[in-house]
Design a protein around this motif. Structure first.
Motif, mmCIF file in Angstrom:
data_model
loop_
_atom_site.group_PDB
_atom_site.id
_atom_site.type_symbol
_atom_site.label_atom_id
_atom_site.label_comp_id
_atom_site.label_asym_id
_atom_site.label_seq_id
_atom_site.Cartn_x
_atom_site.Cartn_y
_atom_site.Cartn_z
ATOM 1 N N ALA A 147 3.147 6.287 18.495
ATOM 2 C CA ALA A 147 4.235 5.317 18.580
ATOM 3 C C ALA A 147 4.706 4.981 17.177
ATOM 4 O O ALA A 147 4.027 5.263 16.184
ATOM 5 C CB ALA A 147 3.781 4.054 19.301
ATOM 6 N N GLY A 148 5.886 4.360 17.086
ATOM 7 C CA GLY A 148 6.404 3.972 15.784
ATOM 8 C C GLY A 148 7.447 2.887 15.908
ATOM 9 O O GLY A 148 7.937 2.591 17.000
ATOM 10 N N VAL A 149 7.775 2.277 14.782
ATOM 11 C CA VAL A 149 8.799 1.238 14.733
ATOM 12 C C VAL A 149 9.495 1.314 13.377
ATOM 13 O O VAL A 149 8.859 1.623 12.359
ATOM 14 C CB VAL A 149 8.184 -0.167 14.953
ATOM 15 C CG1 VAL A 149 7.097 -0.464 13.927
ATOM 16 C CG2 VAL A 149 9.251 -1.249 14.928
ATOM 17 N N GLN A 150 10.792 1.073 13.383
ATOM 18 C CA GLN A 150 11.551 0.943 12.141
ATOM 19 C C GLN A 150 12.229 -0.412 12.175
ATOM 20 O O GLN A 150 13.197 -0.623 12.907
ATOM 21 C CB GLN A 150 12.577 2.064 12.006
ATOM 22 C CG GLN A 150 13.411 2.002 10.748
ATOM 23 C CD GLN A 150 12.573 2.126 9.485
ATOM 24 O OE1 GLN A 150 11.790 3.055 9.339
ATOM 25 N NE2 GLN A 150 12.705 1.186 8.577
ATOM 26 N N ALA A 151 11.673 -1.341 11.422
ATOM 27 C CA ALA A 151 12.192 -2.711 11.437
ATOM 28 C C ALA A 151 13.478 -2.801 10.629
ATOM 29 O O ALA A 151 13.648 -2.106 9.619
ATOM 30 C CB ALA A 151 11.152 -3.672 10.881
#
Length: 256
Positions: A147-151
């Motif tokens: 999983a990943g996130v780009q804030a």
């Protein structure tokens, strides 16, 4: 005579080997629902739960109900269920601008309409958005890969997030929450699953992408009018059913 007998014995052996069951794999999990999907949102001021209806389609094998959630307050959902059956919550993906994201799932959901209920540990004075769908050919236990996130840190008109799946044949699910903007479009070759929200306020979108070979991959969206937002991604594993390929053996006569 001996040559004819040996030839027929060899033929029987070859046919028996051909009758051994084989396993056929799907490219990756795929969405059973009709798209575009429906996004639901609520300003959950003081509520401890968020309830909405979903109809899980029938058909397919190794079905997996998936709920993509984004919310704009500090606490994490404490539990969720579909039709009274508990769902599994994956890792919380922490954003900075519009809130956090999480994927919830339930293996082999009952087909038909039922309520999805998301619970909070205490009254949640925030906005929550969600979209739900059912995959086929998805791994039934611990389906998540990476999983990943780009804030969001700046007002922009596009955003991407990169992950490196470790397993072939994942489906890459990406969803985004924006402070505003309109005309959200997934980057090619992502498949748009649906868009929701109120123009000039929070906007939401989700996409899927089949990836045959594990490798670094970037997914993202673009939109009109610069704004801030957070983008989340989760790769899910494939599990297609085995299919037995058994040809007709017919009748063999070794001696005639």
């Amino acid at each position: 005579m001996q040559i004819k007998i040996l030839t027929k014995i060899l033929t029987v052996i070859l046919v028996l080997f051909a009758a051994v069951p084989t396993t056929t794999f799907a490219i990756s999990p795929s969405v059973l629902d009709t798209t575009p999907l429906v996004f639901v949102a609520e300003a959950a001021g003081g509520d401890t739960s968020f309830t909405f209806s979903y109809t899980s389609p029938s058909g397919g094998a190794n079905r997996l109900l998936v709920v993509l959630v984004g919310w704009g307050c500090g606490q994490k959902p404490s539990a969720a269920e579909y039709g009274g059956t508990s769902m599994t919550l994956t890792t919380r993906l922490v954003g900075t601008q519009q809130g956090d994201g999480i994927l919830m799932y339930l293996a082999n959901p009952t087909a038909g309409a039922a309520n999805i209920v998301i619970h909070w540990p205490s009254p949640a004075g925030c906005t929550i958005s969600s979209t739900s769908f059912t995959l086929q050919d998805a791994k039934q236990t611990t389906p998540q890969d990476v999983a990943g996130v780009q804030a969001g840190v700046a007002s922009v008109s596009s955003k991407t997030v990169t992950i490196v799946p470790v397993t072939d044949s994942d489906v890459i699910l990406t969803w985004i929450i924006l402070a505003g903007g309109t005309g959200i479009t997934p980057d090619s070759p992502q498949v748009n699953l649906g868009t929701g929200g109120t123009p000039g306020f929070a906007q939401y979108d989700a996409s899927s992408l089949a990836q045959a070979t594990a490798a670094s991959i970037a997914t993202g969206f673009s939109w009109t009018t610069n704004t801030t937002g957070d983008i989340f991604v989760q790769a899910l594993l494939v599990e297609a059913p085995a299919t037995a390929a058994v040809p007709d053996l017919g009748v063999f006569t070794l001696f005639d």
